[in-house]
Design a protein around this motif. Structure first.
Motif, PDB file in Angstrom:
ATOM      1  N   LEU A  31      33.531  25.815 -11.819  1.00  0.00           N
ATOM      2  CA  LEU A  31      33.479  24.841 -10.734  1.00  0.00           C
ATOM      3  C   LEU A  31      32.238  23.959 -10.853  1.00  0.00           C
ATOM      4  N   GLU A  32      31.087  24.564 -11.191  1.00  0.00           N
ATOM      5  CA  GLU A  32      29.854  23.790 -11.286  1.00  0.00           C
ATOM      6  C   GLU A  32      29.876  22.821 -12.465  1.00  0.00           C
ATOM      7  N   GLU A  33      30.602  23.186 -13.525  1.00  0.00           N
ATOM      8  CA  GLU A  33      30.764  22.245 -14.633  1.00  0.00           C
ATOM      9  C   GLU A  33      31.466  20.981 -14.149  1.00  0.00           C
ATOM     10  N   PHE A  34      32.508  21.173 -13.336  1.00  0.00           N
ATOM     11  CA  PHE A  34      33.238  20.033 -12.788  1.00  0.00           C
ATOM     12  C   PHE A  34      32.354  19.233 -11.830  1.00  0.00           C
ATOM     13  N   VAL A  35      31.664  19.922 -10.934  1.00  0.00           N
ATOM     14  CA  VAL A  35      30.794  19.246  -9.972  1.00  0.00           C
ATOM     15  C   VAL A  35      29.706  18.459 -10.694  1.00  0.00           C
ATOM     16  N   LEU A  36      29.109  19.047 -11.717  1.00  0.00           N
ATOM     17  CA  LEU A  36      28.058  18.368 -12.470  1.00  0.00           C
ATOM     18  C   LEU A  36      28.586  17.083 -13.102  1.00  0.00           C
ATOM     19  N   SER A  37      29.809  17.135 -13.610  1.00  0.00           N
ATOM     20  CA  SER A  37      30.378  15.931 -14.219  1.00  0.00           C
ATOM     21  C   SER A  37      30.543  14.832 -13.178  1.00  0.00           C
ATOM     22  N   ARG A  38      30.919  15.207 -11.957  1.00  0.00           N
ATOM     23  CA  ARG A  38      31.061  14.224 -10.878  1.00  0.00           C
ATOM     24  C   ARG A  38      29.693  13.633 -10.500  1.00  0.00           C
ATOM     25  N   VAL A  39      28.694  14.496 -10.328  1.00  0.00           N
ATOM     26  CA  VAL A  39      27.357  14.028  -9.948  1.00  0.00           C
ATOM     27  C   VAL A  39      26.772  13.150 -11.055  1.00  0.00           C
ATOM     28  N   ASP A  40      26.983  13.572 -12.315  1.00  0.00           N
ATOM     29  CA  ASP A  40      26.475  12.796 -13.441  1.00  0.00           C
ATOM     30  C   ASP A  40      27.140  11.429 -13.518  1.00  0.00           C
ATOM     31  N   ALA A  41      28.368  11.334 -12.993  1.00  0.00           N
ATOM     32  CA  ALA A  41      29.088  10.056 -12.989  1.00  0.00           C
ATOM     33  C   ALA A  41      28.718   9.190 -11.781  1.00  0.00           C
ATOM     34  N   GLY A  42      27.818   9.702 -10.920  1.00  0.00           N
ATOM     35  CA  GLY A  42      27.336   8.903  -9.806  1.00  0.00           C
ATOM     36  C   GLY A  42      27.803   9.323  -8.435  1.00  0.00           C
ATOM     37  N   ALA A  43      28.573  10.414  -8.331  1.00  0.00           N
ATOM     38  CA  ALA A  43      29.067  10.846  -7.031  1.00  0.00           C
ATOM     39  C   ALA A  43      27.911  11.326  -6.152  1.00  0.00           C
ATOM     40  N   PRO A  44      27.969  11.066  -4.828  1.00  0.00           N
ATOM     41  CA  PRO A  44      26.931  11.573  -3.928  1.00  0.00           C
ATOM     42  C   PRO A  44      27.120  13.066  -3.699  1.00  0.00           C
ATOM     43  N   LEU A  45      26.098  13.705  -3.172  1.00  0.00           N
ATOM     44  CA  LEU A  45      26.197  15.138  -2.890  1.00  0.00           C
ATOM     45  C   LEU A  45      27.212  15.414  -1.788  1.00  0.00           C
TER      46      LEU A  45
ATOM     47  N   THR B 181      30.683  16.533  -2.529  1.00  0.00           N
ATOM     48  CA  THR B 181      30.734  16.953  -3.937  1.00  0.00           C
ATOM     49  C   THR B 181      30.017  18.277  -4.167  1.00  0.00           C
ATOM     50  N   TYR B 182      28.833  18.390  -3.539  1.00  0.00           N
ATOM     51  CA  TYR B 182      28.028  19.600  -3.756  1.00  0.00           C
ATOM     52  C   TYR B 182      27.336  19.990  -2.465  1.00  0.00           C
ATOM     53  N   PRO B 183      27.911  20.960  -1.713  1.00  0.00           N
ATOM     54  CA  PRO B 183      29.093  21.759  -2.065  1.00  0.00           C
ATOM     55  C   PRO B 183      30.380  20.954  -1.959  1.00  0.00           C
ATOM     56  N   PRO B 184      31.395  21.348  -2.734  1.00  0.00           N
ATOM     57  CA  PRO B 184      32.624  20.564  -2.768  1.00  0.00           C
ATOM     58  C   PRO B 184      33.438  20.727  -1.485  1.00  0.00           C
ATOM     59  N   ASP B 185      33.947  19.603  -0.969  1.00  0.00           N
ATOM     60  CA  ASP B 185      34.858  19.680   0.166  1.00  0.00           C
ATOM     61  C   ASP B 185      36.276  19.929  -0.353  1.00  0.00           C
ATOM     62  N   GLU B 186      37.249  19.966   0.540  1.00  0.00           N
ATOM     63  CA  GLU B 186      38.606  20.319   0.118  1.00  0.00           C
ATOM     64  C   GLU B 186      39.187  19.287  -0.839  1.00  0.00           C
ATOM     65  N   SER B 187      38.856  18.011  -0.640  1.00  0.00           N
ATOM     66  CA  SER B 187      39.353  16.980  -1.541  1.00  0.00           C
ATOM     67  C   SER B 187      38.814  17.201  -2.962  1.00  0.00           C
ATOM     68  N   THR B 188      37.520  17.493  -3.062  1.00  0.00           N
ATOM     69  CA  THR B 188      36.921  17.746  -4.374  1.00  0.00           C
ATOM     70  C   THR B 188      37.501  19.011  -4.987  1.00  0.00           C
ATOM     71  N   ARG B 189      37.746  20.019  -4.164  1.00  0.00           N
ATOM     72  CA  ARG B 189      38.335  21.257  -4.687  1.00  0.00           C
ATOM     73  C   ARG B 189      39.763  21.023  -5.194  1.00  0.00           C
ATOM     74  N   ALA B 190      40.490  20.154  -4.516  1.00  0.00           N
ATOM     75  CA  ALA B 190      41.837  19.835  -4.999  1.00  0.00           C
ATOM     76  C   ALA B 190      41.763  19.138  -6.357  1.00  0.00           C
ATOM     77  N   ASP B 191      40.803  18.219  -6.504  1.00  0.00           N
ATOM     78  CA  ASP B 191      40.603  17.562  -7.797  1.00  0.00           C
ATOM     79  C   ASP B 191      40.191  18.578  -8.856  1.00  0.00           C
TER      80      ASP B 191
END
Length: 257
Positions: A212-226, A229-239
């Motif tokens: 899960l953290e690998e996925f979250v890190l990729s999102r944050v590295d791409a510019g996503a706000p915390l 994303t971190y911690p992931p909400d249900e939308s992020t978990r679905a992705d």
């Protein structure tokens, strides 16, 4: 010498190889989080650091050696003529794949062991050495292809400060309780003690956390706000679940079924 204790009656002596293999893939940082989630906060050994960072992770059951303060009339060089001296007996008794964990009471003025003993442990297939004391011949031990974690270096023989007394008893190392058979995991951050009855549960949860953290890190590295994303909400978990489903199967070419 006291018999090997079993802190949780009825536990099997061995942790399955598959669990150990999973633990070789997860970090000590992840393990401390998973242990904290289960109420265990004091699992990271304060003091021991890798002599040579960058090695593969150390994983194996603890084989313990307890030391008390040395006494001048007992701890003389002649005691090493006895091949059954507890320190030497420990070196010859650690099973292949296990980790020798030495309780040196956090004292670093004299070494816990040196290069010859470390080399013997390596040749016997021992998975690693952990001491909250120091080692002598530090450069030589660092060159041995076996993970070693120590709190420092000292040229002085252990007899000046340490009297080895017991094998395979509960000890303290780095202010953490270590029971024989607990699983020791070490990486560049240091060493964590994993109670063996939690090993399988924690290993599985840690592997999922890191995925899960690998996925979250990729999102944050791409510019996503915390937020979200971190911690992931249900939308992020679905992705994330879709991301897992679309990933190639390990060792295969296609997507997961």
């Amino acid at each position: 010498m006291a018999p090997s204790p079993d802190p949780v009656p009825g536990l099997p002596e061995q942790v399955p190889d598959a669990v150990l293999a999973t633990l070789r893939e997860v970090s000590t940082a992840t393990l401390t989080t998973q242990l904290m989630a289960r109420g265990l906060r004091n699992t990271f050994l304060g003091g021991p650091r890798p002599l040579r960072p960058g090695r593969p992770r150390m994983v194996g059951p603890a084989f313990t050696l307890r030391c008390i303060p040395a006494r001048e009339d007992l701890d003389v060089l002649a005691v090493f003529q006895d091949y059954d001296h507890p320190q030497r007996l420990a070196v010859e008794s650690v099973p292949s794949g296990a980790v020798l964990v030495i309780d040196s009471r956090g004292q670093t003025r004299a070494a816990s062991l040196g290069e010859i003993l470390a080399t013997r442990l390596f040749r016997r297939g021992v998975a690693g050495v952990v001491t909250d004391g120091s080692v002598r011949d530090a450069a030589g031990i660092a060159a041995v292809d076996m993970p070693t974690f120590a709190a420092g270096a000292s040229p002085t023989t252990n007899l000046v400060q340490h009297h080895a007394v017991d094998l395979q008893v509960p000890i303290g190392c780095g202010e953490v309780a270590i029971y024989p058979g607990d699983i020791m995991v070490g990486d560049d951050d240091g060493v964590v003690c994993l109670p063996r009855h939690l090993a399988a549960e924690v290993a599985a949860a840690a592997a999922e956390q890191e995925r899960l953290e690998e996925f979250v890190l990729s999102r944050v590295d791409a510019g996503a706000p915390l937020r979200g994303t971190y911690p992931p909400d249900e939308s992020t978990r679905a992705d994330y679940r879709q991301w897992v489903a679309d990933r190639p199967t390990p060792g295969g070419e296609g997507a997961r079924p």
